[in-house]
Design an enzyme around this catalytic site. Structure first.
Site, PDB file in Angstrom:
ATOM      1  N   VAL A  53       0.837  -1.208   0.000  1.00 55.69           N
ATOM      2  CA  VAL A  53       0.000   0.000   0.000  1.00 55.69           C
ATOM      3  C   VAL A  53       0.872   1.258   0.000  1.00 55.69           C
ATOM      4  CG1 VAL A  53      -1.821   1.278   1.202  1.00 55.69           C
ATOM      5  CG2 VAL A  53      -1.920  -1.207   1.095  1.00 55.69           C
ATOM      6  N   CYS A  54       1.962   1.237   0.755  1.00 53.25           N
ATOM      7  CA  CYS A  54       2.856   2.393   0.798  1.00 53.25           C
ATOM      8  C   CYS A  54       3.470   2.656  -0.578  1.00 53.25           C
ATOM      9  CB  CYS A  54       3.954   2.188   1.831  1.00 53.25           C
ATOM     10  SG  CYS A  54       3.331   2.070   3.517  1.00 53.25           S
ATOM     11  N   THR A  55       3.848   1.588  -1.257  1.00 47.86           N
ATOM     12  CA  THR A  55       4.414   1.742  -2.590  1.00 47.86           C
ATOM     13  C   THR A  55       3.380   2.349  -3.535  1.00 47.86           C
ATOM     14  OG1 THR A  55       5.967  -0.078  -2.262  1.00 47.86           O
ATOM     15  CG2 THR A  55       5.437   0.496  -4.541  1.00 47.86           C
TER      16      THR A  55
END
Length: 160
Positions: A53-55
């Site tokens: 999700v961060c990516t």
């Protein structure tokens, strides 16, 4: 744990080490909130480099960076990882915004977004040129994030 600032609150200064991918060079330096006075700032807190999700979130903001910057804003990504991790993340994903290292989670604590087990909640704050909080989104579980288009729309509402 501190409370999350309210809309209209003045945000206190902080200093964090960070880096910015400029061509092939990852430029490392200290970043301070004070240096951003006079222009809006987007702070995108994320739990970890190279996580799914961060990516997706940071790639979305990097892809939309021209639109975000067209509002006069600067965008900083902030997470607890160190600068070596940030450099690998920026290089692997061609991220073009500065990534700041909050290893002690001091800034995350000041924003009231630390959380047991995950370290910190995914959160985005838009700070005005005068240092006041204009908009925020703090997630409970961190599986979603506001898209760059939402941030651009919020920035467009700021007085010129």
């Amino acid at each position: 744990m501190s409370h999350t600032p309210k809309i209209g609150d003045t945000i206190g200064d902080f200093r964090l080490p960070g880096g910015h991918l400029d061509g092939e060079t990852f430029q490392r330096r200290e970043y301070t909130l004070r240096e951003q006075r006079g222009k809006p700032l987007v702070l995108a807190f994320y739990p970890g480099d190279d996580t799914p999700v961060c990516t997706a979130q940071l790639c979305s903001y990097s892809d939309g960076l021209a639109d975000l910057q067209s509002t006069g804003a600067t965008v900083w990504g902030i997470s607890p990882q160190g600068l070596d991790s940030h450099e690998r993340f920026a290089r692997n994903r061609s991220l073009r915004m500065p990534l700041l290292s909050d290893q002690g989670r001091t800034v995350a604590k000041a924003f009231g977004i630390t959380a047991p087990l995950i370290g910190l909640r995914r959160a985005v704050f838009i700070i005005t040129a005068t240092g006041r909080l204009h908009w925020k989104r703090v997630t409970a579980l961190g599986a979603t994030y506001p898209p760059a288009t939402t941030l651009t729309a919020q920035l467009a509402e700021l007085p010129a």
